[in-house]
Write a protein that holds these residues in place. Structure first.
Motif, short mmCIF file in Angstrom:
data_model
loop_
_atom_site.label_atom_id
_atom_site.label_comp_id
_atom_site.label_asym_id
_atom_site.label_seq_id
_atom_site.Cartn_x
_atom_site.Cartn_y
_atom_site.Cartn_z
N VAL A 279 -11.28 0.29 -9.61
CA VAL A 279 -11.54 -0.33 -8.56
C VAL A 279 -12.67 0.17 -7.73
O VAL A 279 -13.21 -0.68 -7.02
N LYS B 76 -1.93 -9.43 -5.71
CA LYS B 76 -1.99 -9.40 -7.10
C LYS B 76 -0.78 -7.97 -7.53
O LYS B 76 -0.99 -7.01 -7.55
N PRO B 77 0.51 -8.55 -7.60
CA PRO B 77 1.60 -7.77 -7.88
C PRO B 77 1.55 -7.12 -9.35
O PRO B 77 0.55 -7.74 -10.18
N GLY C 276 -2.01 8.45 -7.28
CA GLY C 276 -0.97 9.28 -7.89
C GLY C 276 -0.61 10.37 -6.93
O GLY C 276 -1.47 10.83 -6.02
N PHE D 148 -5.88 -1.08 -2.64
CA PHE D 148 -5.31 -0.78 -4.07
C PHE D 148 -4.18 0.52 -4.02
O PHE D 148 -4.54 1.32 -3.32
P1 NAD Z 1 -1.55 0.94 -12.29
O1 NAD Z 1 -2.76 1.53 -11.96
O2 NAD Z 1 -1.42 0.98 -13.96
O3 NAD Z 1 -1.68 -0.74 -12.02
C1 NAD Z 1 -1.56 -0.83 -10.64
C2 NAD Z 1 -2.28 -2.21 -10.26
O4 NAD Z 1 -3.22 -2.34 -10.76
C3 NAD Z 1 -1.05 -3.34 -11.29
O5 NAD Z 1 -1.09 -4.30 -10.49
C4 NAD Z 1 -2.29 -3.63 -12.23
O6 NAD Z 1 -1.97 -4.85 -13.13
C5 NAD Z 1 -3.56 -3.60 -11.57
N1 NAD Z 1 -4.71 -3.10 -12.45
C6 NAD Z 1 -4.81 -2.59 -13.56
N2 NAD Z 1 -6.28 -2.54 -14.25
C7 NAD Z 1 -6.85 -3.08 -13.26
C8 NAD Z 1 -8.21 -3.25 -13.00
N3 NAD Z 1 -9.31 -2.78 -13.89
N4 NAD Z 1 -8.76 -3.84 -11.62
C9 NAD Z 1 -7.85 -4.08 -10.81
N5 NAD Z 1 -6.55 -4.06 -10.97
C10 NAD Z 1 -5.96 -3.46 -11.93
O7 NAD Z 1 -0.45 1.72 -11.54
P2 NAD Z 1 1.17 1.28 -11.69
O8 NAD Z 1 1.55 2.15 -13.18
O9 NAD Z 1 1.48 -0.13 -11.57
O10 NAD Z 1 1.64 2.45 -10.80
C11 NAD Z 1 2.10 3.50 -10.95
C12 NAD Z 1 1.02 4.59 -10.24
O11 NAD Z 1 0.80 4.19 -8.71
C13 NAD Z 1 1.46 5.89 -10.06
O12 NAD Z 1 0.23 6.84 -10.19
C14 NAD Z 1 1.78 6.00 -8.65
O13 NAD Z 1 1.47 7.60 -8.12
C15 NAD Z 1 1.09 5.23 -7.69
N6 NAD Z 1 1.26 4.95 -6.47
C16 NAD Z 1 0.56 5.32 -5.60
C17 NAD Z 1 1.31 5.02 -4.21
C18 NAD Z 1 0.67 5.57 -2.84
O14 NAD Z 1 1.00 5.29 -1.89
N7 NAD Z 1 -0.34 6.79 -3.04
C19 NAD Z 1 2.43 4.34 -4.10
C20 NAD Z 1 2.89 3.83 -5.25
C21 NAD Z 1 2.51 4.18 -6.67
#
Ligand code: NAD
Length: 505
Positions: free
Chosen positions: A224, A165-166, A240, A214
């Protein structure tokens, strides 16, 4: 009055210029469940293939990705605003390295592991690795190829099917790269992609998958984790970061300068491993910080789909722009000095000027909350102990960086910082070192991906214990119980665990 019907398509707009880049259909809950059912049905045949075949397919994917890099880079620039250099590194080099490592090493990593038994030498044990089944990969928007397909490559080579799920902001590159996997020989039902917002991710977790990988924010990660807890399925959470960079008094200032510049501003600061706090020893502060500011001022912002001469692209969306703006405003209100940048750029696109904030204190949100923007807040600190304490003050613990010319000191300081990874005299690059673990401590996540352990975690670790003396008819402690055996068992335990016989300890 009838409610507005929910949109049935995700329309992707360039974050640099607002133009429509493409669209995909939003998967309904039924679509998501059907994708998981197809993956479940296809997985046993995939798992039954020799692992060598799956490894060869991964190496074939590598070939196709390499040949397709120009398209991947162009799509990253249009869909994600990534400068072309970063499209190549983040969405090309890092996934190629993962495909190479697991395409070459998976068989060795997943070989059954014998466990030498300490006491019961008439038996033997080993662990063997069995794919979990269907792995859900839920990805964010900041590295749409690397993060969606890095996890997928590991899950697939281990014999799982995956449903990805991108992010709703970057579905196009996922759709594109999936085609390469299918072309390389992964059965299409073993690499399903479903599209949509958070509810599609939640439905995916609820659809009977066997594991969730995730990557995303802490807030979503907690939801999640709760869903996975409810269903008792394992999850890896990559969340994060608030990476500190410690520039010690004996740092190589030239190397530290360029590392901080790249580590703070690559991908417009939208990297979980970005430098989010710059901690500079007061002894080198005056020689270091003004030069850094000069270099930040020279960074070129722009639309990477229109020009290759771009160092910094836009933020991904309006929400991200507002978060960065709010954190900078809060810092300025509380006394921070804007050394450069500090505001959004007028016009199309979500651009925020590359920013350095000085006179930053621990009361400011900018050093406590994830910013995910092109902003480096700087703190002047007094010596190693104070710097380590400040590095550890965060509730996040993904990456940290230490700059010193003294290798022994670098490792000693690194060992005192509570983060999943600490790099000495480098930044971010361990994300592309497939053989090393990638994961956070504290609120930065649970478990890790990449590395041999990460691949094994894509499998159920099943323990088999068997007899090697088949003529032995009965164990000492089986029925029938007998009064005279009690003192004998007692003596045996004294012998084994008392002070008398050291050779058993
Ligand atoms: P997000 O949490 O808003 O979304 C991530 C994914 O989760 C999306 O595909 C979104 O549609 C999905 N999602 C949203 N609500 C959900 C739910 N209730 N159940 C299941 N899936 C759901 O994050 P974002 O804004 O897309 O990404 C930025 C964040 O990702 C930042 O905090 C960043 O630090 C983190 N990140 C971490 C790493 C790592 O390796 N630790 C790598 C990249 C990004």
């Amino acid at each position: 009055m009838s409610a507005e019907p929910a949109p049935s398509r995700l329309v992707v707009r360039s974050p640099a210029n607002g133009e429509v880049v493409g669209e995909v259909p939003i998967s309904s809950a039924d679509d998501v469940r059907a994708a998981v059912a197809r993956a479940r049905a296809a997985q046993p045949a995939w798992a039954a293939r020799p692992i060598r075949e799956r490894m060869e397919i991964l190496l074939k994917v590598r070939e196709l990705v390499l040949a397709d890099l120009d398209n991947i880079v162009a799509l990253s620039a249009r869909e994600n605003g990534k400068p072309r250099h970063e499209g190549l590194l983040h969405e090309g080099f890092a996934p190629l390295e993962l495909l190479t490592y697991f395409g070459s090493e998976a068989e060795r990593i997943l070989e059954p592991q014998p466990i030498p038994l300490r006491l019961l030498k008439h038996r033997a044990s080993y662990i063997h690795y069995v794919p979990r089944g269907v792995v859900a990969i839920i990805a964010p928007w900041n590295f749409p190829h690397h993060l969606a397909f890095g996890g997928a490559a590991m899950a697939l080579v281990a014999g799982n099917a995956v449903v990805i799920k991108p992010s709703e902001f970057t579905p196009l590159i996922t759709q594109h790269v999936r085609e390469l996997y299918v072309k390389a020989g992964v059965p299409s039902a073993c690499i399903e992609v479903v599209y949509g917002h958070g509810d599609a991710g939640a439905t995916l977790i609820d659809s009977g998958v066997d594991m969730v990988e995730f990557t995303g924010s802490v807030a979503t990660g907690k939801k999640v984790a709760a869903m996975c807890g409810e269903r008792l399925i394992p999850c890896v959470l990559e969340l994060g970061g608030k990476a500190p960079a410690l520039v010690m008094d004996d740092a190589d200032k030239e190397r530290a300068l360029h590392a901080v510049l790249w580590g703070g501003f690559a991908n417009a600061g939208q990297v979980c491993a970005s430098i989010e706090r710059l901690l500079v020893d007061q002894k080198v502060y005056d020689a270091f910080v003004p030069r850094l500011v000069e270099h930040v001022k020279a960074l070129r912002m722009g639309d990477a789909s229109a020009s290759a001469d771009v160092d910094i692209g836009p933020l991904v969306n309006q929400r991200q722009l507002e978060i960065v703006e709010r954190l900078v405003d809060d810092a300025v209100k509380k006394g921070a000095t804007v050394a450069c940048g500090g505001k959004r750029v007028d016009g199309p696109g979500y651009f925020f000027e590359p920013t350095v904030l000085l006179d930053v204190t621990t009361e400011m949100d900018i050093v406590n909350k994830e910013c995910f923007g092109p902003v480096v807040p700087v703190m002047k600190l007094h010596g190693e102990t104070e710097m380590i304490a400040e590095a550890n003050r965060s509730h996040l613990g993904l990456l940290a960086y230490v700059f010193t010319r003294n290798g022994e000191r670098g490792r000693r300081v690194a060992e005192q910082i509570r983060c999943g990874t600490v790099m000495v005299n480098d930044v971010i690059a361990s994300a592309a070192m497939a053989e090393t673990p990638w994961g956070g401590l504290k609120q930065s996540g649970l478990g890790h991906t990449h590395s041999d352990d990460g691949l094994r975690h894509m499998c159920e670790a099943r323990h088999v214990n068997y007899d090697i003396l088949p003529w032995l008819k009965k164990e000492l402690w089986w029925y029938p119980y007998n009064a005279k055996d009690v003192p004998m068992l007692r003596r045996m335990m004294n012998l084994l665990y008392g002070k008398g016989l050291k050779r058993f300890s």
